[in-house]
Design a protein around this motif. Structure first.
Motif, PDB file in Angstrom:
ATOM      1  N   ALA A 201       0.828  -1.208   0.000  1.00 40.48           N
ATOM      2  CA  ALA A 201       0.000   0.000   0.000  1.00 40.48           C
ATOM      3  C   ALA A 201       0.862   1.257   0.000  1.00 40.48           C
ATOM      4  N   ASP A 202       1.997   1.224   0.698  1.00 41.93           N
ATOM      5  CA  ASP A 202       2.926   2.361   0.698  1.00 41.93           C
ATOM      6  C   ASP A 202       3.421   2.624  -0.721  1.00 41.93           C
ATOM      7  N   GLN A 203       3.670   1.565  -1.471  1.00 46.21           N
ATOM      8  CA  GLN A 203       4.154   1.698  -2.841  1.00 46.21           C
ATOM      9  C   GLN A 203       3.077   2.272  -3.757  1.00 46.21           C
ATOM     10  N   ILE A 204       1.835   1.876  -3.535  1.00 47.96           N
ATOM     11  CA  ILE A 204       0.738   2.388  -4.357  1.00 47.96           C
ATOM     12  C   ILE A 204       0.585   3.895  -4.151  1.00 47.96           C
ATOM     13  N   ILE A 205       0.698   4.334  -2.898  1.00 48.88           N
ATOM     14  CA  ILE A 205       0.609   5.766  -2.607  1.00 48.88           C
ATOM     15  C   ILE A 205       1.693   6.531  -3.366  1.00 48.88           C
ATOM     16  N   LEU A 206       2.909   6.003  -3.369  1.00 46.39           N
ATOM     17  CA  LEU A 206       4.015   6.674  -4.061  1.00 46.39           C
ATOM     18  C   LEU A 206       3.850   6.620  -5.568  1.00 46.39           C
ATOM     19  N   ARG A 207       3.441   5.466  -6.096  1.00 39.84           N
ATOM     20  CA  ARG A 207       3.213   5.376  -7.550  1.00 39.84           C
ATOM     21  C   ARG A 207       2.214   6.430  -7.999  1.00 39.84           C
ATOM     22  N   ASP A 208       1.106   6.562  -7.276  1.00 40.06           N
ATOM     23  CA  ASP A 208       0.076   7.525  -7.655  1.00 40.06           C
ATOM     24  C   ASP A 208       0.601   8.957  -7.564  1.00 40.06           C
ATOM     25  N   TYR A 209       1.458   9.222  -6.581  1.00 42.94           N
ATOM     26  CA  TYR A 209       2.053  10.551  -6.462  1.00 42.94           C
ATOM     27  C   TYR A 209       2.968  10.841  -7.650  1.00 42.94           C
TER      28      TYR A 209
END
Length: 454
Positions: A201-209
């Motif tokens: 989930a941490d990675q998804i937040i960064l990808r979207d950013y």
């Protein structure tokens, strides 16, 4: 910071119904925003952690100075002979091959998360987390969610809140390193880790950013990327920057499945950040050299003093004699066996709080067994002087809707991003082993000041 803590807790007790609704809002927002760990909402408290401006300044100054001194030490240990350092850390052949590879840029640590214990005796850093650390995405999203809580907005009527947003500094560090690598294109960013990792989930937040900032970004599994014509691809996406989140120790157990990924690193088919060279100074056994004055004569007086001030005394577990901080010469194993309450025992190359023995919370028989295992194990273990664990009172919400205020152990985790400290999270636990993987929780941090003095 006690007055600010007391004022926040007073707001909870003045309107328990509203506080209960805020907890429900917090949990729902965590789930909606993907602030999850192992598929569930990240454990947290209704109150975030508060720093004064002076406390924040002290933490940032200490974190930057100790990391710079540690990286300078890495270059100079054993006269700059990296192979001798690899041997001292018992780094295995497969990993040495990765460490010998020039990643195409100089900085071995582009970004990291440090584990700090702010104590009355000073700030101590127990570990560096260079190798695929998580938390920047979680921190940024949690901060936004807490700022939207009505109880935090009421608190902000009394106090100025200065919040963290580490994502721009992370992106800038990736892009700067990519330019140092020689990259010219507007880069595509691949966040590479196992598909089923608990911090996805941490990675998804960064990808979207990254996407919102105008960069094509994907999440990929290292088993599924492919080399084509000297470039690395995830499906149809060419990866220019590999934001490496796969942990090296796990990767080394699956080299046959990840051959294109490791080959891409060796031939510089993409810019890997962090490079595998970050592993040297992350190794917990590395602290044994950083806290031994006899090993640090090549450093400046300032760098040497910084390391000895901010790192707990650490030694590799072995049948040896060594010198304690007070200058006393002792048999290491005998001393550690007789003074277990003063020490922590842990593997040099592990993460997630696994196999960590806190002497004061371990019985004699278990301690002796762990010490014997550490001496005989093929892998290195370290013994580290125990640092007094910071304790702070946090609100605990119970299933019946009531709140209690209970002491929780905590550590502060500042992010070092491209040469600067940019943001921090705080982790809490009832256990001395403070780690989300080991059952702890995570909360954002705010720097606060009373409005009348702002």
């Amino acid at each position: 910071m006690q007055p600010a803590i007391d004022d926040f807790h007073r707001l909870i007790m003045e309107d328990v119904v509203a506080a209960r609704a805020a907890v429900e809002q917090l949990d729902a927002a965590f789930i909606a925003r993907g602030i999850l760990f192992a598929g569930k909402a990240m454990p947290a408290h209704l109150r975030p952690h508060f720093f004064s401006r002076e406390q924040r300044r002290q933490l940032e100054t200490a974190a930057a100075s100790v990391l710079h001194a540690a990286l300078a030490a890495e270059k100079g240990l054993f006269g700059g002979n990296r192979e001798a350092l690899f041997e001292a850390l018992r780094i295995q052949d497969a990993e040495r091959q990765l460490l010998r590879t020039d990643p195409g840029y100089d900085n071995p640590v582009v970004w990291t998360r440090l584990d700090a214990f702010p104590t009355p005796d000073g700030i101590f850093f127990l570990e560096f987390n260079h190798d695929a650390p998580a938390g920047v995405g979680y921190s940024a999203a949690m901060t936004e969610i807490y700022l939207d809580l009505p109880i935090v907005r009421r608190f902000a009527e009394q106090y100025v809140l200065e919040s963290d947003e580490p994502r721009p500094a992370l992106l800038a560090a990736l892009l700067t390193t990519y330019r140092d690598f020689g990259g010219q294109e507007h880069p595509n960013i691949g966040i590479v880790d196992w598909t089923d990792v608990r911090t996805s989930a941490d990675q998804i937040i960064l990808r979207d950013y990254f996407i919102r900032e105008g960069y094509h970004a994907v999440i990929a599994d290292p088993r599924e990327v492919e080399l084509r014509d000297g470039r690395l691809y995830a499906g149809d996406t060419r990866l220019d920057i590999v934001y490496r989140r796969v942990v090296t120790s796990e990767l080394l157990t699956r080299l046959d499945e990840t051959r294109d990924f490791t080959t891409a690193y060796e031939i510089r088919a993409a810019c890997f950040i962090n490079s595998f060279r970050c592993r040297v100074s992350e190794n917990k056994a590395f602290f044994a050299f950083l806290t031994d004055p006899s090993q640090l004569s090549f450093l400046s007086d300032e760098a040497r003093a910084t390391l000895l001030k901010h790192l707990p005394w650490t030694r590799i577990v072995a049948e040896q004699h060594t010198t304690l901080p007070n200058g006393q010469r002792v048999d290491l194993c005998e001393h550690v066996a007789c003074h277990r309450a003063a020490f922590v025992l842990k593997p040099a190359d592990a993460y997630g709080g696994t196999n960590v023995y806190v002497g004061s919370e371990t019985d004699d028989a278990t301690w002796e067994q762990a010490l014997r295992r550490a001496v005989r194990d093929d892998a290195l273990w370290v013994v580290q002087q125990r640092v007094a664990t910071p304790v702070e009172t946090f609100p605990i919400h119970h299933a019946d809707g009531t709140f209690t205020f209970e002491p929780m152990k905590y550590n502060a985790n500042p992010f070092y991003l491209g040469g600067q400290i940019a943001g921090a999270v705080v982790r809490t636990s009832q256990s001395a082993v403070i780690n989300v993987s080991a059952g702890g929780g995570s909360i954002p941090t705010f720097t606060v000041a009373p409005r009348q003095s702002a």
